[in-house]
Design a protein around this motif. Structure first.
Motif, PDB file in Angstrom:
ATOM      1  N   PHE A  60       8.819   0.171   7.130  1.00 40.97           N
ATOM      2  CA  PHE A  60       7.861  -0.832   7.592  1.00 40.97           C
ATOM      3  C   PHE A  60       6.833  -1.210   6.528  1.00 40.97           C
ATOM      4  O   PHE A  60       5.735  -1.666   6.858  1.00 40.97           O
ATOM      5  N   ALA A  61       7.184  -1.023   5.265  1.00 39.88           N
ATOM      6  CA  ALA A  61       6.347  -1.564   4.190  1.00 39.88           C
ATOM      7  C   ALA A  61       6.403  -3.086   4.281  1.00 39.88           C
ATOM      8  O   ALA A  61       7.367  -3.658   4.795  1.00 39.88           O
ATOM      9  N   TYR A  62       5.369  -3.754   3.779  1.00 39.09           N
ATOM     10  CA  TYR A  62       5.320  -5.210   3.936  1.00 39.09           C
ATOM     11  C   TYR A  62       4.868  -5.902   2.654  1.00 39.09           C
ATOM     12  O   TYR A  62       4.144  -5.344   1.837  1.00 39.09           O
ATOM     13  N   CYS A  63       5.330  -7.144   2.519  1.00 37.23           N
ATOM     14  CA  CYS A  63       4.965  -7.999   1.392  1.00 37.23           C
ATOM     15  C   CYS A  63       4.899  -9.412   1.967  1.00 37.23           C
ATOM     16  O   CYS A  63       5.927 -10.051   2.199  1.00 37.23           O
ATOM     17  N   TYR A  64       3.684  -9.883   2.218  1.00 32.24           N
ATOM     18  CA  TYR A  64       3.495 -11.152   2.914  1.00 32.24           C
ATOM     19  C   TYR A  64       2.755 -12.171   2.046  1.00 32.24           C
ATOM     20  O   TYR A  64       2.096 -11.820   1.062  1.00 32.24           O
ATOM     21  N   SER A  65       2.876 -13.435   2.451  1.00 30.28           N
ATOM     22  CA  SER A  65       2.083 -14.526   1.886  1.00 30.28           C
ATOM     23  C   SER A  65       2.307 -14.683   0.383  1.00 30.28           C
ATOM     24  O   SER A  65       3.398 -15.034  -0.051  1.00 30.28           O
ATOM     25  N   ALA A  66       1.290 -14.407  -0.438  1.00 26.43           N
ATOM     26  CA  ALA A  66       1.423 -14.563  -1.889  1.00 26.43           C
ATOM     27  C   ALA A  66       2.184 -13.420  -2.532  1.00 26.43           C
ATOM     28  O   ALA A  66       2.663 -13.545  -3.669  1.00 26.43           O
ATOM     29  N   CYS A  67       2.329 -12.291  -1.826  1.00 28.38           N
ATOM     30  CA  CYS A  67       2.989 -11.108  -2.399  1.00 28.38           C
ATOM     31  C   CYS A  67       4.419 -11.378  -2.876  1.00 28.38           C
ATOM     32  O   CYS A  67       4.828 -10.880  -3.930  1.00 28.38           O
ATOM     33  N   PRO A  68       5.245 -12.185  -2.145  1.00 26.05           N
ATOM     34  CA  PRO A  68       6.599 -12.456  -2.642  1.00 26.05           C
ATOM     35  C   PRO A  68       6.625 -13.091  -4.032  1.00 26.05           C
ATOM     36  O   PRO A  68       7.607 -12.936  -4.773  1.00 26.05           O
TER      37      PRO A  68
END
Length: 475
Positions: A60-68
């Motif tokens: 359930f680690a996450y990379c959202y919005s500008a992170c990609p």
């Protein structure tokens, strides 16, 4: 680089991505579980004493919005099946200004010369927009092209409202070349990669003498603290955590060293006779045979719905999942407690119970529910862990099956995150209030709520009460 981020500045993300690509770094979405303190903690001197120690995880680690966009800078780019990557529209803040100019006209050598000078500049308000301007689109397009990522990524970015997050699956990310394979973060960080030839550049050999000199002091049993690079799930929910190294087996646990045994037990003593509560005692290690043993016992007792009192150090993961589902199928309540038998115990050879029912009382002192046992508890309709009982968890395998099971049982996903963020070699003890907040328990009561001698005298007589005299039971 292992990254987890909710997003942020687009310009900063593009700059970071270019630095990452210039250095040829690999990037994976995940987080770090530190062995002791984390960089953000006050007084953490790990960096000065030889470096931080820990392990990478992706549950359930996450990379959202500008992170990609940061991820796009990686030479190798990984988002495992248990990590999440999401995009949405870019929000731009536009600031408006009212500018006052002074214009001067002069005649020089017969020619008119006009000069313009700013007299004042005042803010006239600001507004936000999710419409991507030409300059920003051009900048992101050029960046994605340089990174070898499809500019088609802009399509889901622009069609997803800024107030929402569109999660991309691995197939979609692979088609966009946003990830370079379907691998997990452990491809970059698991210990065994340093035995490969050629040796990966991320591996570093530290001489034994140097490692001993720079390692952090070993924590006393029970004193190891938890920290990681992501917002610690327990802290986010206000849950108190106590992380310990496995302690020596207690005297109670020693009696449970064998496979889990089930027995129907009836409360004993003058406080309830002749109308006493009954329950199922479940003590010992969960094995592959445990589900079938429970199934046979439930067939023997027929339609009677007796609560199950469990005390177990854990055991077989698949066995625990099957037991949990069997408990839910039969709508049983579960509490963590031990049974103190009157007379002989089911483990003793030649011990036979009259009418197939033993006699005893329940106690939650020294009762334990460790590791996979928490999955047995999760199957209950009512789930109780008293203040004197112990429940501990740590990371488990079969992540997909465990997560699906907890979803079936309506246990908060936050419990799964907390469990998987604890090293396998350690035990994380959850406090009663924390378990209740996670939905792992349904109340703060102890096992007495289900088995106390006086419950059969209450106005709403529980279904596990049976009217029979002790004398009759002896015959």
């Amino acid at each position: 680089m292992i990254i987890q981020s909710p997003g942020g500045s687009i310009d900063a993300a593009l700059k970071m991505g270019r630095i990452i690509r210039a250095r040829g770094l690999d990037v994976a979405v995940g987080y770090t579980v530190f062995a002791s303190c984390a960089p953000r903690q006050k007084g953490c001197a790990a960096a000065k004493s030889g470096g931080y120690r820990g392990m990478a995880a992706a549950g359930f680690a996450y990379c959202y919005s500008a992170c990609p966009l940061v991820l796009a800078g990686g030479a190798r780019r990984l988002v495992g099946s248990w990590a999440q990557l999401g995009v949405h529209q870019v929000t731009t803040v536009v600031t408006q200004q009212k500018v006052v100019y002074r214009t001067t006209t002069r005649i020089v050598d017969g020619k008119k010369v006009v000069t313009k000078k700013i007299v004042s500049r005042k803010n006239a308000g600001s507004y936000t927009t999710t419409k991507m301007g030409k300059d920003l689109r051009r900048k992101i397009t050029a960046y994605l092209t340089d990174m070898g990522v499809s500019t088609d990524l802009l399509e889901p970015i622009n069609r997803t409202a800024a107030s929402d997050i569109l999660q991309l699956n691995q197939g979609e990310m692979l088609a966009l070349n946003l990830i370079t394979s379907l691998d997990q973060v452990d491809v970059l960080t698991r210990p065994s990669i340093c035995k490969a030839q050629p040796l990966p550049e991320s591996c570093r050999e530290i001489p034994v003498a140097e490692a001993a000199a720079t390692s952090e002091p070993a924590a006393k049993p029970g004193g190891i603290k938890f920290s990681d690079t992501r917002p610690a799930p327990a802290e986010q929910t206000g849950i108190k955590r106590t992380e310990t190294t496995p302690a020596k087996t207690s005297s109670a646990a020693a009696t449970q060293a064998g496979p889990m045994r089930f027995a129907v037990v009836r409360g004993s003593g003058p406080l309830c006779d002749p109308d006493c509560p009954e329950w199922i005692s479940a003590e010992g290690i969960v094995t592959g045979e445990t589900p079938e043993r429970l199934r046979k016992l439930l067939e023997e007792i027929g339609d009677r719905r007796l609560p199950l009192l469990v005390s177990s150090p854990g055991g077989d993961l698949l066995g625990a999942l099957a037991v949990g589902r069997l408990i839910r199928e039969h709508k049983l309540d579960v509490a963590v407690a031990r049974t103190q038998f009157a007379g002989c115990t089911p483990q003793q050879e030649g011990c036979a119970a009259a009418d197939g029912t033993f006699q005893g009382t329940t106690v939650d002192v020294d009762a334990e529910c460790r590791s996979a046992c928490s999955l047995v508890l999760a199957g209950g309709i009512r789930r109780l862990v008293g203040p004197r009982a112990i429940l501990t968890v740590h990371s488990m395998g079969l992540e997909r099956r465990v997560a699906d099971f907890l979803d079936e049982m309506a246990i908060s996903r936050q419990f799964f995150v907390i469990m998987q963020s604890t090293m396998y070699s350690k035990h994380l003890q959850l406090e009663p209030a924390g378990m209740l907040k996670l939905g792992l328990t349904t109340g703060l009561e102890a096992a007495d709520e289900l088995t106390a001698p006086t419950i059969c005298k209450s106005a709403s007589r529980p279904g596990n009460c049976r009217l029979i005299t002790t004398a009759d039971l002896a015959h």
